[in-house]
Design an enzyme around this catalytic site. Structure first.
Site, short mmCIF file in Angstrom:
data_model
loop_
_atom_site.label_atom_id
_atom_site.label_comp_id
_atom_site.label_asym_id
_atom_site.label_seq_id
_atom_site.Cartn_x
_atom_site.Cartn_y
_atom_site.Cartn_z
CE LYS A 44 34.55 47.31 66.30
NZ LYS A 44 35.92 47.13 66.78
CD GLN B 13 37.98 44.10 67.68
OE1 GLN B 13 37.35 44.68 66.79
NE2 GLN B 13 37.95 44.49 68.93
CG ASP C 141 39.95 51.29 65.30
OD1 ASP C 141 38.80 51.61 65.61
OD2 ASP C 141 40.39 50.12 65.34
#
Ligand code: NAP
Length: 283
Positions: free
Chosen positions: A53, A97, A120
């Site tokens: 990412k 994460q 997200d």
């Protein structure tokens, strides 16, 4: 029939190029998009995802900050970092994460992220926006799947879509996005009786389970579109999806490979959400 391959790498490259153009336009106006990525603990898969990412951000002209913490980080310490990033005007997206160590309540952490920076799309405000059909941030994996369906030009109106899996990050939002596109949607899960009965009727199947090759050729209607979200590591170290790719590609009309299918699109949509967040912040 041999299915046509949906090349997630090539499609993601196109999306990343579009994001890079938008990021450059913002930077020219003094608003370089910024993403903060937080990794807690030393899960090897998470380390790979986070690295990918951050690398993708750099290539798209998005400023990224990677914060790594030991698994001993307390929940309060993590919440304090998120509060600081919420207040930081150079950061437009915050990604924590998952999974987090067991002593940290992941939902509590997600709820601490400002919805406007929740790229997200996991915050209840964004999940709720999706439910009622308002524009928030869509979770990146289902968003990427929708872009793949758009790319192959399938008209979803009136089609029967079967989503296998009902997680908050993939299965449920996937089903809602398909519903929004006027598909008739069936959601299957671990308590579904006779899964094959449902999948055999599907024009579109999205497999998001985490069980290697569980969708076999006899479960697929000829010509169906099959999107494989699963990422499973086999004992020999190789990756495979939830779909028995070699057999299903002989039946399906379209199919995504693993790797090189949904995964790259997930990262591209994270970049897209981040540049959108920066555009909104810049007015
Ligand atoms: P998850 O939270 O573990 O959810 C898995 C879902 O599958 C659950 O809803 C579960 O049902 C259902 N399930 C389990 N066994 C089943 C069975 N035998 N038949 C039908 N349904 C069954 O996983 P997730 O986070 O959604 O991820 C799913 C997979 O996608 C994983 O392999 C993950 O690594 C991968 N993934 C890939 C990407 C990407 O970018 N490509 C992104 C995210 C996730 P219950 O709800 O009843 O337990």
């Amino acid at each position: 029939m041999t299915a046509q391959l949906i090349d997630g790498v090539a499609l993601a490259r196109q999306w990343r190029a579009r994001v890079a153009e938008r990021a450059a336009a913002l930077a020219a106006r003094g608003h370089r998009p910024g993403l903060a990525v937080i990794l807690v603990g030393d899960d090897p898969a998470s380390q790979v995802y986070v690295r990918n990412k951050v690398k993708a951000c750099g290539e798209a002209g998005i400023h990224s900050v990677l914060e790594t913490y030991p698994a001993s980080l307390t929940q309060d310490e993590l919440l304090a970092r998120i509060a600081a990033l919420n207040a930081d005007p150079t950061i437009h997206g915050i990604l924590v994460q998952l999974p987090l160590p067991p002593h940290i309540d992941a939902q509590r952490v997600i709820e601490a992220i400002a919805p406007a920076k929740d790229v997200d799309g996991f915050h209840v405000a964004n999940a709720g926006a999706l439910l009622v059909g308002q524009r928030g941030y869509w979770p990146c994996t289902p968003y990427g799947c929708m872009k793949m369906l758009e790319h192959i030009g399938i008209e979803l109106r009136g089609k029967h879509a079967v989503v296998i899996g009902r997680s908050n990050i993939v299965g449920k939002p996937m089903a809602l996005l398909l519903l929004q596109a006027n598909a008739t949607v069936t959601i299957c899960h671990s308590a579904t009786a006779n899964l094959a009965h449902h999948t055999r009727q599907a024009d579109v199947i999205v497999a998001a389970v985490g069980r290697p090759r569980m969708l076999t050729a006899d479960m697929v209607k000829p010509g169906a579109v099959v999107l494989d979200v699963g990422i499973n590591r086999l004992p020999d170290g190789k990756l495979c999806g939830d779909v028995d790719f070699d057999a299903v590609r002989e039946v399906a009309g379209w199919i995504t490979p693993v790797p090189g299918g949904v995964g790259p699109m997930t990262i591209a949509m994270l970049l897209l959400n981040t540049v959108e967040a920066a555009e909104r912040a810049a007015g």
